[in-house]
Scaffold this active site. Structure first.
Site, short mmCIF file in Angstrom:
data_model
loop_
_atom_site.label_atom_id
_atom_site.label_comp_id
_atom_site.label_asym_id
_atom_site.label_seq_id
_atom_site.Cartn_x
_atom_site.Cartn_y
_atom_site.Cartn_z
N HIS A 76 3.65 4.85 2.26
CA HIS A 76 3.00 3.66 1.69
C HIS A 76 1.67 4.06 1.10
O HIS A 76 1.02 4.97 1.59
CB HIS A 76 2.79 2.60 2.79
N GLU A 135 10.48 -1.64 4.07
CA GLU A 135 11.81 -1.67 3.46
C GLU A 135 12.90 -1.13 4.39
O GLU A 135 14.06 -1.47 4.23
CB GLU A 135 11.80 -0.86 2.15
N1 ACO Z 1 9.46 10.83 1.34
C1 ACO Z 1 9.02 12.09 1.16
N2 ACO Z 1 7.80 12.39 0.68
C2 ACO Z 1 6.99 11.36 0.38
C3 ACO Z 1 7.38 10.02 0.55
C4 ACO Z 1 8.67 9.77 1.07
N3 ACO Z 1 9.11 8.53 1.23
N4 ACO Z 1 6.37 9.21 0.16
C5 ACO Z 1 5.37 10.00 -0.25
N5 ACO Z 1 5.74 11.30 -0.13
C6 ACO Z 1 4.94 12.47 -0.45
C7 ACO Z 1 4.98 12.78 -1.94
O1 ACO Z 1 6.06 13.60 -2.31
C8 ACO Z 1 3.66 13.47 -2.10
O2 ACO Z 1 3.76 14.79 -1.60
P1 ACO Z 1 3.07 16.03 -2.36
O3 ACO Z 1 1.60 15.70 -2.33
O4 ACO Z 1 3.47 17.20 -1.53
O5 ACO Z 1 3.64 16.02 -3.75
C9 ACO Z 1 2.73 12.74 -1.14
O6 ACO Z 1 3.59 12.18 -0.14
C10 ACO Z 1 1.93 11.61 -1.80
O7 ACO Z 1 2.82 10.83 -2.59
P2 ACO Z 1 2.31 9.74 -3.64
O8 ACO Z 1 3.46 9.39 -4.54
O9 ACO Z 1 1.03 10.16 -4.28
O10 ACO Z 1 1.95 8.53 -2.69
P3 ACO Z 1 1.86 7.03 -3.13
O11 ACO Z 1 0.80 6.41 -2.33
O12 ACO Z 1 1.74 6.85 -4.61
O13 ACO Z 1 3.33 6.53 -2.71
C11 ACO Z 1 5.16 5.20 -2.22
C12 ACO Z 1 3.65 5.36 -2.06
C13 ACO Z 1 5.51 5.04 -3.70
C14 ACO Z 1 5.62 3.94 -1.46
C15 ACO Z 1 5.89 6.46 -1.65
O14 ACO Z 1 5.55 6.64 -0.29
C16 ACO Z 1 7.41 6.41 -1.84
O15 ACO Z 1 7.89 6.79 -2.90
N6 ACO Z 1 8.17 5.97 -0.79
C17 ACO Z 1 9.61 5.84 -0.91
C18 ACO Z 1 9.98 4.54 -1.64
C19 ACO Z 1 9.72 3.31 -0.77
O16 ACO Z 1 10.03 3.27 0.41
N7 ACO Z 1 9.13 2.27 -1.42
C20 ACO Z 1 8.82 1.00 -0.76
C21 ACO Z 1 7.35 0.90 -0.47
S1 ACO Z 1 6.95 -0.55 0.43
C22 ACO Z 1 6.79 -1.75 -0.77
O17 ACO Z 1 6.46 -1.54 -1.88
C23 ACO Z 1 7.14 -3.13 -0.37
#
Ligand code: ACO
Length: 356
Positions: free
Chosen positions: A239, A298
Protein backbone atom coordinates in the site's frame (compact mmCIF):
# COMPACT_ATOMS: atom_id res chain seq x y z
CA UNK A 1 8.85 17.07 -7.77
CA UNK A 2 7.47 14.13 -5.74
CA UNK A 3 7.00 11.07 -7.91
CA UNK A 4 3.42 9.86 -7.66
CA UNK A 5 2.76 12.88 -5.36
CA UNK A 6 3.92 10.62 -2.51
CA UNK A 7 3.64 12.39 0.89
CA UNK A 8 2.25 15.55 -0.75
CA UNK A 9 -0.66 17.01 1.25
CA UNK A 10 -3.15 18.37 -1.32
CA UNK A 11 -6.31 18.93 0.76
CA UNK A 12 -7.59 19.49 4.26
CA UNK A 13 -10.48 17.22 5.14
CA UNK A 14 -12.80 16.42 8.03
CA UNK A 15 -13.77 13.14 6.37
CA UNK A 16 -11.13 10.50 7.08
CA UNK A 17 -7.63 10.02 8.43
CA UNK A 18 -5.35 7.21 7.29
CA UNK A 19 -2.47 6.60 9.72
CA UNK A 20 -0.10 4.41 7.77
CA UNK A 21 2.38 3.90 10.60
CA UNK A 22 -0.18 2.89 13.24
CA UNK A 23 -2.43 1.02 10.78
CA UNK A 24 -5.46 3.08 11.82
CA UNK A 25 -8.40 4.47 9.83
CA UNK A 26 -10.69 7.14 11.30
CA UNK A 27 -13.87 8.15 9.47
CA UNK A 28 -15.27 11.46 10.73
CA UNK A 29 -14.01 10.95 14.25
CA UNK A 30 -15.02 7.29 14.47
CA UNK A 31 -12.48 4.49 14.34
CA UNK A 32 -13.18 1.90 11.61
CA UNK A 33 -13.37 -0.83 14.29
CA UNK A 34 -16.32 0.98 15.89
CA UNK A 35 -18.02 1.89 12.61
CA UNK A 36 -17.87 -1.49 10.96
CA UNK A 37 -20.97 -2.95 12.69
CA UNK A 38 -23.15 -0.12 11.27
CA UNK A 39 -25.35 -0.17 8.20
CA UNK A 40 -24.07 1.59 5.08
CA UNK A 41 -26.85 4.17 5.42
CA UNK A 42 -25.39 5.16 8.83
CA UNK A 43 -21.93 5.62 7.32
CA UNK A 44 -23.49 7.81 4.60
CA UNK A 45 -25.24 9.96 7.22
CA UNK A 46 -21.91 10.36 9.02
CA UNK A 47 -19.98 11.28 5.86
CA UNK A 48 -22.64 13.60 4.44
CA UNK A 49 -23.61 15.44 7.60
CA UNK A 50 -23.02 19.18 7.12
CA UNK A 51 -22.67 18.80 3.34
CA UNK A 52 -26.39 18.18 2.70
CA UNK A 53 -29.61 18.86 4.55
CA UNK A 54 -30.25 15.21 5.42
CA UNK A 55 -33.80 13.84 5.78
CA UNK A 56 -34.80 12.10 9.03
CA UNK A 57 -35.31 8.87 7.02
CA UNK A 58 -32.12 8.62 4.96
CA UNK A 59 -32.54 4.82 4.39
CA UNK A 60 -36.04 5.52 3.00
CA UNK A 61 -34.72 8.29 0.73
CA UNK A 62 -31.98 5.98 -0.56
CA UNK A 63 -34.55 3.21 -1.19
CA UNK A 64 -36.58 5.72 -3.22
CA UNK A 65 -33.44 6.64 -5.21
CA UNK A 66 -32.87 2.94 -6.00
CA UNK A 67 -36.36 2.88 -7.53
CA UNK A 68 -35.68 6.08 -9.50
CA UNK A 69 -32.47 4.84 -11.11
CA UNK A 70 -33.93 1.41 -11.96
CA UNK A 71 -35.66 3.09 -14.93
CA UNK A 72 -32.24 3.45 -16.62
CA UNK A 73 -31.63 -0.32 -16.60
CA UNK A 74 -33.40 -0.65 -19.96
CA UNK A 75 -30.48 1.28 -21.54
CA UNK A 76 -27.88 -1.22 -20.24
CA UNK A 77 -25.30 -2.53 -22.71
CA UNK A 78 -24.54 -6.00 -21.42
CA UNK A 79 -21.81 -6.52 -24.02
CA UNK A 80 -19.61 -4.19 -21.93
CA UNK A 81 -17.66 -5.29 -18.85
CA UNK A 82 -19.71 -4.68 -15.68
CA UNK A 83 -17.66 -1.64 -14.66
CA UNK A 84 -17.85 -0.07 -18.13
CA UNK A 85 -21.59 -0.81 -18.23
CA UNK A 86 -22.32 0.84 -14.87
CA UNK A 87 -20.21 3.83 -15.85
CA UNK A 88 -22.27 4.26 -19.04
CA UNK A 89 -25.58 4.01 -17.11
CA UNK A 90 -24.41 6.34 -14.33
CA UNK A 91 -23.65 8.96 -17.01
CA UNK A 92 -27.42 9.17 -17.63
CA UNK A 93 -27.90 10.88 -14.24
CA UNK A 94 -27.88 14.66 -14.86
CA UNK A 95 -25.11 16.63 -13.14
CA UNK A 96 -26.16 18.44 -9.96
CA UNK A 97 -24.98 19.29 -6.45
CA UNK A 98 -28.15 18.46 -4.54
CA UNK A 99 -29.02 15.55 -2.24
CA UNK A 100 -31.30 13.97 -4.87
CA UNK A 101 -28.38 13.69 -7.32
CA UNK A 102 -26.12 12.36 -4.55
CA UNK A 103 -28.63 9.65 -3.56
CA UNK A 104 -29.13 8.58 -7.18
CA UNK A 105 -25.36 8.33 -7.64
CA UNK A 106 -25.09 6.04 -4.58
CA UNK A 107 -28.08 4.02 -5.77
CA UNK A 108 -26.65 3.69 -9.30
CA UNK A 109 -23.92 1.03 -8.83
CA UNK A 110 -26.13 -0.78 -6.28
CA UNK A 111 -28.94 -1.18 -8.82
CA UNK A 112 -26.98 -1.35 -12.09
CA UNK A 113 -24.43 -3.98 -11.03
CA UNK A 114 -26.96 -6.76 -10.22
CA UNK A 115 -28.94 -5.80 -13.34
CA UNK A 116 -25.91 -6.07 -15.65
CA UNK A 117 -24.82 -9.35 -14.07
CA UNK A 118 -28.29 -10.83 -14.51
CA UNK A 119 -28.50 -9.63 -18.13
CA UNK A 120 -25.09 -11.18 -18.84
CA UNK A 121 -26.38 -14.47 -17.36
CA UNK A 122 -29.47 -14.31 -19.62
CA UNK A 123 -31.82 -13.43 -16.73
CA UNK A 124 -34.24 -10.53 -16.23
CA UNK A 125 -33.04 -7.62 -14.03
CA UNK A 126 -34.90 -7.51 -10.72
CA UNK A 127 -36.27 -4.21 -9.34
CA UNK A 128 -35.43 -2.94 -5.86
CA UNK A 129 -37.81 -3.98 -3.07
CA UNK A 130 -39.38 -1.65 -0.55
CA UNK A 131 -38.66 -2.52 3.07
CA UNK A 132 -35.13 -3.86 2.62
CA UNK A 133 -31.99 -2.08 3.73
CA UNK A 134 -29.50 -1.01 1.04
CA UNK A 135 -27.19 -4.04 1.44
CA UNK A 136 -30.02 -6.60 1.63
CA UNK A 137 -31.69 -5.05 -1.43
CA UNK A 138 -28.47 -5.28 -3.47
CA UNK A 139 -28.23 -9.02 -2.68
CA UNK A 140 -31.93 -9.50 -3.42
CA UNK A 141 -31.52 -7.81 -6.82
CA UNK A 142 -28.53 -10.07 -7.51
CA UNK A 143 -30.00 -13.45 -6.55
CA UNK A 144 -33.77 -12.98 -6.41
CA UNK A 145 -33.78 -14.24 -2.82
CA UNK A 146 -33.92 -12.32 0.45
CA UNK A 147 -30.41 -12.71 1.91
CA UNK A 148 -29.76 -14.03 5.41
CA UNK A 149 -29.12 -11.32 8.03
CA UNK A 150 -25.50 -12.56 8.16
CA UNK A 151 -25.06 -12.01 4.40
CA UNK A 152 -26.61 -8.52 4.53
CA UNK A 153 -24.42 -7.66 7.55
CA UNK A 154 -21.31 -8.89 5.71
CA UNK A 155 -22.07 -6.68 2.69
CA UNK A 156 -22.78 -3.74 5.01
CA UNK A 157 -19.41 -4.36 6.70
CA UNK A 158 -17.69 -4.26 3.32
CA UNK A 159 -19.49 -1.11 2.10
CA UNK A 160 -18.78 0.72 5.37
CA UNK A 161 -15.14 -0.41 5.38
CA UNK A 162 -14.45 1.03 1.93
CA UNK A 163 -16.72 4.09 2.26
CA UNK A 164 -13.82 6.53 2.59
CA UNK A 165 -10.04 6.41 2.73
CA UNK A 166 -8.23 9.74 2.66
CA UNK A 167 -6.92 11.18 -0.58
CA UNK A 168 -6.59 7.98 -2.63
CA UNK A 169 -6.33 8.24 -6.43
CA UNK A 170 -10.08 8.08 -7.14
CA UNK A 171 -11.02 10.50 -4.34
CA UNK A 172 -8.35 12.94 -5.52
CA UNK A 173 -9.83 12.68 -9.03
CA UNK A 174 -13.30 13.47 -7.64
CA UNK A 175 -11.90 16.50 -5.79
CA UNK A 176 -10.05 17.79 -8.89
CA UNK A 177 -13.28 17.61 -10.90
CA UNK A 178 -15.37 19.19 -8.13
CA UNK A 179 -12.79 22.00 -7.82
CA UNK A 180 -13.65 23.15 -11.35
CA UNK A 181 -17.29 23.66 -10.39
CA UNK A 182 -18.54 20.59 -12.30
CA UNK A 183 -21.34 18.62 -10.61
CA UNK A 184 -21.42 15.39 -8.62
CA UNK A 185 -22.13 13.08 -11.58
CA UNK A 186 -18.98 14.30 -13.33
CA UNK A 187 -16.93 13.87 -10.14
CA UNK A 188 -18.23 10.33 -9.55
CA UNK A 189 -17.69 9.28 -13.19
CA UNK A 190 -14.10 10.54 -13.14
CA UNK A 191 -13.45 8.83 -9.82
CA UNK A 192 -14.85 5.56 -11.16
CA UNK A 193 -12.44 5.77 -14.09
CA UNK A 194 -9.54 6.11 -11.65
CA UNK A 195 -10.82 3.31 -9.41
CA UNK A 196 -10.98 0.62 -12.08
CA UNK A 197 -7.22 0.32 -12.59
CA UNK A 198 -5.54 -2.79 -11.15
CA UNK A 199 -3.28 -0.74 -8.87
CA UNK A 200 -6.33 0.74 -7.12
CA UNK A 201 -9.79 -0.88 -7.06
CA UNK A 202 -9.16 -3.53 -9.68
CA UNK A 203 -7.01 -5.81 -7.51
CA UNK A 204 -9.44 -8.24 -5.79
CA UNK A 205 -10.36 -10.15 -8.97
CA UNK A 206 -6.66 -10.93 -9.57
CA UNK A 207 -6.40 -12.01 -5.89
CA UNK A 208 -8.82 -14.86 -6.65
CA UNK A 209 -6.96 -15.65 -9.90
CA UNK A 210 -3.84 -16.01 -7.73
CA UNK A 211 -5.61 -18.30 -5.22
CA UNK A 212 -6.91 -20.44 -8.08
CA UNK A 213 -3.44 -20.67 -9.64
CA UNK A 214 -1.88 -21.65 -6.28
CA UNK A 215 -4.60 -24.24 -5.64
CA UNK A 216 -3.32 -25.76 -2.38
CA UNK A 217 -1.72 -24.35 0.78
CA UNK A 218 1.37 -26.54 0.16
CA UNK A 219 1.88 -24.92 -3.25
CA UNK A 220 1.76 -21.39 -1.80
CA UNK A 221 5.44 -21.01 -0.96
CA UNK A 222 6.97 -22.28 -4.24
CA UNK A 223 4.35 -20.40 -6.33
CA UNK A 224 4.90 -17.09 -4.53
CA UNK A 225 8.68 -17.51 -4.51
CA UNK A 226 8.65 -18.02 -8.29
CA UNK A 227 6.32 -15.02 -8.80
CA UNK A 228 8.52 -12.70 -6.75
CA UNK A 229 11.66 -13.98 -8.48
CA UNK A 230 10.05 -13.08 -11.83
CA UNK A 231 9.44 -9.56 -10.41
CA UNK A 232 5.64 -9.98 -10.29
CA UNK A 233 3.55 -8.11 -7.72
CA UNK A 234 1.36 -10.07 -5.36
CA UNK A 235 -2.17 -8.75 -5.62
CA UNK A 236 -3.71 -7.86 -2.24
CA UNK A 237 -0.37 -6.85 -0.68
CA UNK A 238 1.38 -3.50 -0.33
CA UNK A 239 0.00 0.00 0.00
CA UNK A 240 1.19 3.53 -0.67
CA UNK A 241 0.36 4.72 2.86
CA UNK A 242 0.20 1.67 5.15
CA UNK A 243 3.57 0.44 6.33
CA UNK A 244 1.81 -2.07 8.60
CA UNK A 245 -1.27 -4.20 8.12
CA UNK A 246 -4.20 -2.38 6.46
CA UNK A 247 -6.87 -2.21 9.22
CA UNK A 248 -9.54 -2.83 6.59
CA UNK A 249 -8.08 -6.30 5.95
CA UNK A 250 -8.84 -7.26 9.57
CA UNK A 251 -12.32 -5.70 9.45
CA UNK A 252 -13.18 -7.83 6.43
CA UNK A 253 -11.54 -10.97 7.81
CA UNK A 254 -13.80 -10.55 10.90
CA UNK A 255 -16.85 -9.97 8.68
CA UNK A 256 -16.18 -13.33 7.02
CA UNK A 257 -16.24 -15.29 10.31
CA UNK A 258 -20.05 -15.52 10.82
CA UNK A 259 -20.42 -16.68 7.21
CA UNK A 260 -17.73 -19.34 7.70
CA UNK A 261 -19.39 -20.49 10.94
CA UNK A 262 -22.79 -20.81 9.24
CA UNK A 263 -21.35 -22.65 6.23
CA UNK A 264 -22.18 -19.77 3.86
CA UNK A 265 -18.48 -19.55 2.94
CA UNK A 266 -16.42 -22.50 1.83
CA UNK A 267 -14.11 -23.03 4.84
CA UNK A 268 -11.43 -24.67 2.66
CA UNK A 269 -11.27 -21.49 0.53
CA UNK A 270 -10.67 -19.40 3.67
CA UNK A 271 -8.02 -21.87 4.87
CA UNK A 272 -6.25 -21.66 1.49
CA UNK A 273 -6.30 -17.85 1.64
CA UNK A 274 -4.87 -17.85 5.15
CA UNK A 275 -2.10 -20.22 4.04
CA UNK A 276 -1.30 -18.01 1.03
CA UNK A 277 -1.29 -14.90 3.22
CA UNK A 278 1.13 -16.46 5.73
CA UNK A 279 3.51 -17.63 2.99
CA UNK A 280 3.28 -14.30 1.12
CA UNK A 281 4.08 -12.20 4.20
CA UNK A 282 7.11 -14.36 5.07
CA UNK A 283 8.46 -14.25 1.50
CA UNK A 284 7.80 -10.52 1.01
CA UNK A 285 9.77 -9.85 4.18
CA UNK A 286 12.69 -11.92 2.89
CA UNK A 287 12.61 -10.75 -0.74
CA UNK A 288 11.75 -7.06 -0.17
CA UNK A 289 13.55 -6.30 3.11
CA UNK A 290 13.65 -2.53 2.41
CA UNK A 291 9.90 -2.14 1.80
CA UNK A 292 7.41 -3.12 4.54
CA UNK A 293 4.67 -4.92 2.58
CA UNK A 294 1.59 -6.27 4.33
CA UNK A 295 -1.93 -7.43 3.50
CA UNK A 296 -4.19 -4.74 2.03
CA UNK A 297 -7.99 -4.39 1.89
CA UNK A 298 -8.28 -6.20 -1.43
CA UNK A 299 -7.11 -9.60 -0.16
CA UNK A 300 -10.11 -10.32 2.09
CA UNK A 301 -12.43 -8.28 -0.14
CA UNK A 302 -11.96 -10.99 -2.74
CA UNK A 303 -13.04 -13.78 -0.39
CA UNK A 304 -15.97 -11.85 1.05
CA UNK A 305 -17.44 -10.77 -2.28
CA UNK A 306 -16.98 -14.25 -3.73
CA UNK A 307 -18.86 -15.69 -0.72
CA UNK A 308 -21.72 -13.23 -1.31
CA UNK A 309 -22.13 -14.45 -4.88
CA UNK A 310 -20.49 -11.61 -6.84
CA UNK A 311 -18.39 -12.74 -9.80
CA UNK A 312 -14.85 -11.38 -9.85
CA UNK A 313 -15.63 -9.33 -12.98
CA UNK A 314 -17.92 -7.18 -10.79
CA UNK A 315 -15.70 -6.64 -7.74
CA UNK A 316 -14.75 -3.10 -8.78
CA UNK A 317 -18.46 -2.31 -9.15
CA UNK A 318 -19.09 -3.42 -5.55
CA UNK A 319 -16.16 -1.27 -4.40
CA UNK A 320 -17.87 1.61 -6.23
CA UNK A 321 -21.11 0.95 -4.28
CA UNK A 322 -19.25 1.73 -1.05
CA UNK A 323 -16.80 4.41 -2.15
CA UNK A 324 -19.33 6.61 -3.99
CA UNK A 325 -20.53 7.95 -0.61
CA UNK A 326 -16.98 9.06 0.19
CA UNK A 327 -16.37 10.55 -3.26
CA UNK A 328 -19.52 12.64 -2.95
CA UNK A 329 -18.60 13.91 0.52
CA UNK A 330 -15.12 14.88 -0.74
CA UNK A 331 -16.55 16.55 -3.84
CA UNK A 332 -18.89 18.62 -1.66
CA UNK A 333 -16.08 19.47 0.76
CA UNK A 334 -13.84 20.55 -2.12
CA UNK A 335 -16.57 22.57 -3.81
CA UNK A 336 -17.58 24.36 -0.61
CA UNK A 337 -14.23 24.94 1.08
CA UNK A 338 -11.47 24.45 -1.52
CA UNK A 339 -9.96 26.24 -4.52
CA UNK A 340 -9.47 25.18 -8.13
CA UNK A 341 -6.83 22.40 -8.10
CA UNK A 342 -4.29 23.34 -10.72
CA UNK A 343 -0.72 22.11 -10.08
CA UNK A 344 2.23 22.63 -12.41
CA UNK A 345 4.40 20.36 -14.50
CA UNK A 346 8.11 20.74 -15.18
CA UNK A 347 8.81 20.81 -18.92
CA UNK A 348 11.60 18.40 -19.92
CA UNK A 349 10.96 18.34 -23.70
CA UNK A 350 12.94 20.07 -26.47
CA UNK A 351 12.93 23.86 -26.86
CA UNK A 352 12.22 25.49 -30.26
CA UNK A 353 15.29 25.81 -32.50
CA UNK A 354 16.68 29.37 -32.64
CA UNK A 355 16.74 30.80 -36.16
CA UNK A 356 20.36 30.98 -37.40
N1 ACO B 1 4.18 -7.48 -4.45
C1 ACO B 1 5.52 -7.46 -4.64
N2 ACO B 1 6.26 -6.34 -4.56
C2 ACO B 1 5.62 -5.19 -4.29
C3 ACO B 1 4.23 -5.14 -4.08
C4 ACO B 1 3.51 -6.35 -4.15
N3 ACO B 1 2.19 -6.37 -3.99
N4 ACO B 1 3.87 -3.86 -3.83
C5 ACO B 1 4.98 -3.12 -3.88
N5 ACO B 1 6.04 -3.92 -4.17
C6 ACO B 1 7.43 -3.51 -4.30
C7 ACO B 1 7.71 -2.93 -5.68
O1 ACO B 1 8.06 -3.90 -6.63
C8 ACO B 1 8.85 -2.01 -5.35
O2 ACO B 1 10.03 -2.78 -5.19
P1 ACO B 1 11.44 -2.27 -5.77
O3 ACO B 1 11.70 -0.98 -5.03
O4 ACO B 1 12.37 -3.38 -5.43
O5 ACO B 1 11.23 -2.06 -7.24
C9 ACO B 1 8.52 -1.48 -3.97
O6 ACO B 1 7.68 -2.46 -3.37
C10 ACO B 1 7.78 -0.13 -3.99
O7 ACO B 1 6.73 -0.21 -4.95
P2 ACO B 1 5.92 1.07 -5.45
O8 ACO B 1 5.17 0.68 -6.69
O9 ACO B 1 6.80 2.27 -5.51
O10 ACO B 1 4.94 1.31 -4.24
P3 ACO B 1 3.58 2.11 -4.32
O11 ACO B 1 3.41 2.79 -3.04
O12 ACO B 1 3.48 2.97 -5.53
O13 ACO B 1 2.56 0.88 -4.51
C11 ACO B 1 0.63 -0.40 -4.67
C12 ACO B 1 1.36 0.70 -3.89
C13 ACO B 1 0.36 0.08 -6.09
C14 ACO B 1 -0.71 -0.71 -3.99
C15 ACO B 1 1.52 -1.68 -4.71
O14 ACO B 1 1.80 -2.12 -3.40
C16 ACO B 1 0.90 -2.80 -5.54
O15 ACO B 1 1.07 -2.81 -6.76
N6 ACO B 1 0.19 -3.77 -4.89
C17 ACO B 1 -0.48 -4.84 -5.61
C18 ACO B 1 -1.81 -4.36 -6.18
C19 ACO B 1 -2.86 -4.15 -5.09
O16 ACO B 1 -3.02 -4.96 -4.19
N7 ACO B 1 -3.59 -3.01 -5.22
C20 ACO B 1 -4.65 -2.65 -4.27
C21 ACO B 1 -4.19 -1.56 -3.35
S1 ACO B 1 -5.38 -1.18 -2.12
C22 ACO B 1 -6.43 -0.07 -2.90
O17 ACO B 1 -6.10 0.66 -3.76
C23 ACO B 1 -7.84 -0.08 -2.46
Amino acid sequence: MKSGLEDVVAAETVLSDVDGQAGRLIIRGVSLDDLVGSRYEDALALLWSGFFDLPSDLPGALAQARKEVFRHVGAADSSLSPVDAIRALTALIPDGDDLGTALQLVAAPAVFTPAILRLQAGARPLPPQTGLGHAADILQMLTGETPSPRQAAALDAYLVTVSDHGLNASTFTARVIASTGAGLTSAVLGALGALKGPLHGGAPGPVLDMLDAIGTAENAEPWIEAALTRGDRLMGFGHRIYRVRDPRADALKSALRPLTASGEVDASRVALAEGVETAALALLKRKKPDRPLDTNVEFYTALLLEALGFPRSAFTCVFTMGRTGGWIAHAREQATTGRLIRPQSRYVGPMPQQAA
